[in-house]
Design a protein around this motif. Structure first.
Motif, PDB file in Angstrom:
ATOM      1  N   VAL A  65       1.978 -12.224   2.541  1.00 53.37           N
ATOM      2  CA  VAL A  65       2.860 -11.072   2.758  1.00 53.37           C
ATOM      3  C   VAL A  65       3.504 -10.638   1.454  1.00 53.37           C
ATOM      4  CG1 VAL A  65       4.936 -10.247   3.925  1.00 53.37           C
ATOM      5  CG2 VAL A  65       3.301 -11.656   5.167  1.00 53.37           C
ATOM      6  N   VAL A  66       4.010 -11.593   0.698  1.00 53.63           N
ATOM      7  CA  VAL A  66       4.658 -11.264  -0.574  1.00 53.63           C
ATOM      8  C   VAL A  66       3.681 -10.562  -1.502  1.00 53.63           C
ATOM      9  CG1 VAL A  66       5.646 -12.253  -2.672  1.00 53.63           C
ATOM     10  CG2 VAL A  66       6.378 -13.097  -0.430  1.00 53.63           C
ATOM     11  N   PHE A  67       2.495 -11.130  -1.645  1.00 53.80           N
ATOM     12  CA  PHE A  67       1.492 -10.540  -2.530  1.00 53.80           C
ATOM     13  C   PHE A  67       1.118  -9.123  -2.090  1.00 53.80           C
ATOM     14  CE2 PHE A  67      -3.155  -9.809  -2.867  1.00 53.80           C
ATOM     15  CZ  PHE A  67      -3.222  -9.558  -4.227  1.00 53.80           C
ATOM     16  N   LEU A  68       0.834  -8.944  -0.805  1.00 55.62           N
ATOM     17  CA  LEU A  68       0.349  -7.651  -0.324  1.00 55.62           C
ATOM     18  C   LEU A  68       1.407  -6.558  -0.420  1.00 55.62           C
ATOM     19  CD1 LEU A  68      -1.642  -8.858   2.808  1.00 55.62           C
ATOM     20  CD2 LEU A  68      -2.598  -8.000   0.659  1.00 55.62           C
ATOM     21  N   VAL A  69       2.645  -6.870  -0.033  1.00 61.17           N
ATOM     22  CA  VAL A  69       3.676  -5.836  -0.039  1.00 61.17           C
ATOM     23  C   VAL A  69       4.066  -5.464  -1.463  1.00 61.17           C
ATOM     24  CG1 VAL A  69       5.990  -5.208   0.718  1.00 61.17           C
ATOM     25  CG2 VAL A  69       4.518  -6.534   2.229  1.00 61.17           C
ATOM     26  N   LEU A  70       4.212  -6.450  -2.328  1.00 65.63           N
ATOM     27  CA  LEU A  70       4.585  -6.136  -3.710  1.00 65.63           C
ATOM     28  C   LEU A  70       3.491  -5.341  -4.401  1.00 65.63           C
ATOM     29  CD1 LEU A  70       6.302  -9.420  -4.946  1.00 65.63           C
ATOM     30  CD2 LEU A  70       7.394  -7.254  -4.344  1.00 65.63           C
ATOM     31  N   ALA A  71       2.256  -5.826  -4.320  1.00 61.56           N
ATOM     32  CA  ALA A  71       1.148  -5.116  -4.970  1.00 61.56           C
ATOM     33  C   ALA A  71       0.912  -3.763  -4.324  1.00 61.56           C
ATOM     34  CB  ALA A  71      -0.122  -5.960  -4.904  1.00 61.56           C
ATOM     35  N   GLY A  72       1.087  -3.698  -3.006  1.00 57.62           N
ATOM     36  CA  GLY A  72       0.764  -2.480  -2.277  1.00 57.62           C
ATOM     37  C   GLY A  72       1.755  -1.361  -2.453  1.00 57.62           C
ATOM     38  N   HIS A  73       2.995  -1.654  -2.876  1.00 57.68           N
ATOM     39  CA  HIS A  73       3.924  -0.536  -3.061  1.00 57.68           C
ATOM     40  C   HIS A  73       4.293  -0.320  -4.527  1.00 57.68           C
ATOM     41  CE1 HIS A  73       7.457  -3.290  -3.372  1.00 57.68           C
ATOM     42  NE2 HIS A  73       8.064  -2.248  -3.903  1.00 57.68           N
ATOM     43  N   GLU A  74       4.489  -1.382  -5.292  1.00 61.92           N
ATOM     44  CA  GLU A  74       4.942  -1.210  -6.666  1.00 61.92           C
ATOM     45  C   GLU A  74       3.857  -0.573  -7.538  1.00 61.92           C
ATOM     46  OE1 GLU A  74       7.720  -1.019  -9.437  1.00 61.92           O
ATOM     47  OE2 GLU A  74       8.174  -2.002  -7.541  1.00 61.92           O
ATOM     48  N   THR A  75       2.675  -1.152  -7.522  1.00 63.24           N
ATOM     49  CA  THR A  75       1.574  -0.607  -8.325  1.00 63.24           C
ATOM     50  C   THR A  75       1.142   0.764  -7.812  1.00 63.24           C
ATOM     51  OG1 THR A  75       0.816  -2.864  -8.745  1.00 63.24           O
ATOM     52  CG2 THR A  75      -0.726  -1.088  -9.220  1.00 63.24           C
ATOM     53  N   ALA A  76       1.039   0.907  -6.492  1.00 60.92           N
ATOM     54  CA  ALA A  76       0.576   2.176  -5.922  1.00 60.92           C
ATOM     55  C   ALA A  76       1.527   3.318  -6.241  1.00 60.92           C
ATOM     56  CB  ALA A  76       0.408   2.035  -4.414  1.00 60.92           C
ATOM     57  N   ALA A  77       2.827   3.064  -6.205  1.00 57.77           N
ATOM     58  CA  ALA A  77       3.795   4.125  -6.491  1.00 57.77           C
ATOM     59  C   ALA A  77       3.639   4.647  -7.910  1.00 57.77           C
ATOM     60  CB  ALA A  77       5.219   3.609  -6.274  1.00 57.77           C
ATOM     61  N   HIS A  78       3.475   3.750  -8.868  1.00 54.26           N
ATOM     62  CA  HIS A  78       3.331   4.197 -10.259  1.00 54.26           C
ATOM     63  C   HIS A  78       1.955   4.814 -10.514  1.00 54.26           C
ATOM     64  CE1 HIS A  78       7.188   2.899 -11.807  1.00 54.26           C
ATOM     65  NE2 HIS A  78       7.081   1.836 -11.035  1.00 54.26           N
ATOM     66  N   ALA A  79       0.948   4.385  -9.769  1.00 59.03           N
ATOM     67  CA  ALA A  79      -0.352   5.047  -9.873  1.00 59.03           C
ATOM     68  C   ALA A  79      -0.249   6.501  -9.444  1.00 59.03           C
ATOM     69  CB  ALA A  79      -1.386   4.302  -9.034  1.00 59.03           C
ATOM     70  N   LEU A  80       0.457   6.761  -8.338  1.00 62.99           N
ATOM     71  CA  LEU A  80       0.641   8.136  -7.871  1.00 62.99           C
ATOM     72  C   LEU A  80       1.459   8.955  -8.862  1.00 62.99           C
ATOM     73  CD1 LEU A  80       1.394   7.635  -4.061  1.00 62.99           C
ATOM     74  CD2 LEU A  80      -0.690   8.564  -5.098  1.00 62.99           C
ATOM     75  N   SER A  81       2.536   8.379  -9.354  1.00 62.49           N
ATOM     76  CA  SER A  81       3.402   9.086 -10.298  1.00 62.49           C
ATOM     77  C   SER A  81       2.651   9.445 -11.573  1.00 62.49           C
ATOM     78  CB  SER A  81       4.621   8.212 -10.608  1.00 62.49           C
ATOM     79  OG  SER A  81       5.359   8.723 -11.696  1.00 62.49           O
ATOM     80  N   ASN A  82       1.937   8.469 -12.140  1.00 60.72           N
ATOM     81  CA  ASN A  82       1.191   8.714 -13.380  1.00 60.72           C
ATOM     82  C   ASN A  82       0.130   9.785 -13.181  1.00 60.72           C
ATOM     83  OD1 ASN A  82       2.713   6.602 -14.369  1.00 60.72           O
ATOM     84  ND2 ASN A  82       0.995   5.235 -14.745  1.00 60.72           N
ATOM     85  N   ALA A  83      -0.588   9.704 -12.071  1.00 59.54           N
ATOM     86  CA  ALA A  83      -1.650  10.673 -11.809  1.00 59.54           C
ATOM     87  C   ALA A  83      -1.087  12.071 -11.603  1.00 59.54           C
ATOM     88  CB  ALA A  83      -2.450  10.240 -10.580  1.00 59.54           C
ATOM     89  N   ALA A  84       0.024  12.166 -10.888  1.00 61.90           N
ATOM     90  CA  ALA A  84       0.620  13.483 -10.645  1.00 61.90           C
ATOM     91  C   ALA A  84       1.032  14.155 -11.951  1.00 61.90           C
ATOM     92  CB  ALA A  84       1.828  13.337  -9.721  1.00 61.90           C
ATOM     93  N   LEU A  85       1.668  13.401 -12.831  1.00 59.57           N
ATOM     94  CA  LEU A  85       2.092  13.997 -14.095  1.00 59.57           C
ATOM     95  C   LEU A  85       0.886  14.380 -14.952  1.00 59.57           C
ATOM     96  CD1 LEU A  85       4.336  14.862 -15.984  1.00 59.57           C
ATOM     97  CD2 LEU A  85       4.410  12.525 -16.886  1.00 59.57           C
TER      98      LEU A  85
END
Length: 406
Positions: A235-255
């Protein structure tokens, strides 16, 4: 005869010049010394690998391990002594040992297979309509000047992964706070944060065992071969990887798309290009620069350089994704070129080899739906000011992304 000592480090990954601009810093290392010794963030030294072919070879090599226990120069608890010195309570160590990122070989394969079905193509395709609704409902609430990272990317990523895993809505703000603390890596806060996470996950496991739902954690606790420690670590691995990395991937791509109108216009004119765009933006603007530290279990040769058994190896995913020997346009996204590659993963933005990102398919769909909806709803969205970068050698994260939605 004793093996020769490794050469002195030639680069320092905590150098302010690297921290200020990791992309240019790692690209310079790739051009000058693609396999070299480096001083790492947090201390220690390792072989730094930057070329695309070499990075893929290392990540797929059967002699490369994530766990150094038992290797030459590494006591069985050497890594754990380091964690304890940083303030990690001893009772937290079993969860860290059980993480997918800490396991190798059969143990890693067994745990990965226990949850792989939840991230397969068929399951992700089923999730797409719900993901699309999450994105559009959130965009309905936005307008004017907003922080796209906090107001859009994080909520999308958090909602998607928490619904998949089964994290209750009232716990999600805590996960957001925990993720920020762990990325900042302040030893004074990390130990307390990890304790809170583990306790929360144990409570979740207990609830799902007593009252199963249609979520991943319920499926995990139903598997008799997985104990509570493994379930909590998952659970720890999936939730941390699934929101922290994904959020910055979206932000970087949008900019990146806001700043490259020609590529954005291609996508607005031909939405079928969005899958290729996401693959290309992960390559050029991915949030992860350095992979997890790995270790050689035997002598290997990389790029003509001998790496001895027991040596630490640090691959640079960001540099490998901008390797001019691999990519015609290494530094900027070329969506039509990527579309011509089919679905081949020439980049290493999701890693490579046995530890290839388990959630890659979900991350791609999340990117496709989120970015397409954002730009179709607000085609003239533009940044307000110059976004500041967090000085992290391992990641490419912004502190915020203020934009004007018009």
């Amino acid at each position: 005869m004793m093996p020769a000592s490794p050469p002195e480090p030639v680069v320092d990954l905590t150098d302010p010049a690297v921290l200020a601009d990791p992309l240019r810093g790692y690209d310079r290392i790739l051009a000058e010394t693609p396999v070299c010794r480096a001083r790492l963030p947090g201390g220690g030294e390792a072989w730094l690998i930057t070329g695309n072919a070499d990075v893929r070879a290392v990540l797929a090599h059967p002699a490369i391990r994530n766990d150094p226990a038992g290797l030459p120069g590494h006591g069985a608890r050497a890594q754990e002594r380091t964690l304890l010195a940083l303030g990690t309570p001893e009772e937290h160590l079993p969860y860290l040992r059980a993480s997918l990122l800490s396991l190798d070989g059969a143990a890693h394969t067994r745990l990965r297979r226990s949850i792989a079905g939840a991230f397969g193509a068929a399951k992700v395709a089923e999730m797409r309509p719900r993901l699309r609704r999450i994105v559009h409902d959130l965009l309905d609430t936005l307008g004017g000047t907003v922080d796209l990272l906090d107001g859009f990317a994080y909520p999308v990523a958090m909602t998607v992964v928490c619904e998949l895993v089964g994290v209750d809505e009232e716990d999600r703000d805590a996960w957001r706070r925990w993720g920020k603390v762990l990325v900042a890596a302040d030893p004074a806060e990390v130990a307390v944060t990890m304790g809170e996470m583990f306790a929360s996950c144990h409570a979740l496991v207990d609830r799902r065992r007593a009252d199963p739902k249609d979520d991943l954690i319920s499926a995990v606790v139903a598997q008799d071969h997985l104990g509570d420690v493994e379930a909590v670590a998952l659970v720890v691995f999936l939730v941390l990887a699934g929101h922290e990395t994904a959020a910055h991937a979206l932000s970087n791509a949008a900019l990146a798309l806001m700043r490259d109108r020609a590529q954005l216009d291609l996508l607005l004119a031909d939405p079928e290009l969005w899958p290729a765009a996401v693959r290309e933006l992960v390559r050029t603007h991915g949030p992860v620069q350095l992979a997890r530290l790995r270790y050689a279990a035997e002598d290997i040769t990389v790029g003509g350089v001998l790496i001895s058994a027991g040596d630490a190896v640090q691959v640079v995913l960001g540099a490998a994704n901008r390797d001019p020997d691999q990519f015609t346009h290494p530094h900027e996204p070329d969506i039509r070129w990527q579309a011509g590659q089919g679905y081949a993963e020439g980049h290493v933005g999701f890693g490579w080899g046995p530890h290839f990102c388990l959630g890659a398919a979900l991350a791609r769909v999340e990117g496709e739906e989120s970015l397409r909806a954002l730009f179709e709803r607000f085609p003239d969205v533009h940044p307000v000011g110059e976004p500041a970068w967090v000085p992290l050698p391992r990641g490419r994260h912004r502190e915020a992304l203020d934009v004007r939605l018009t």
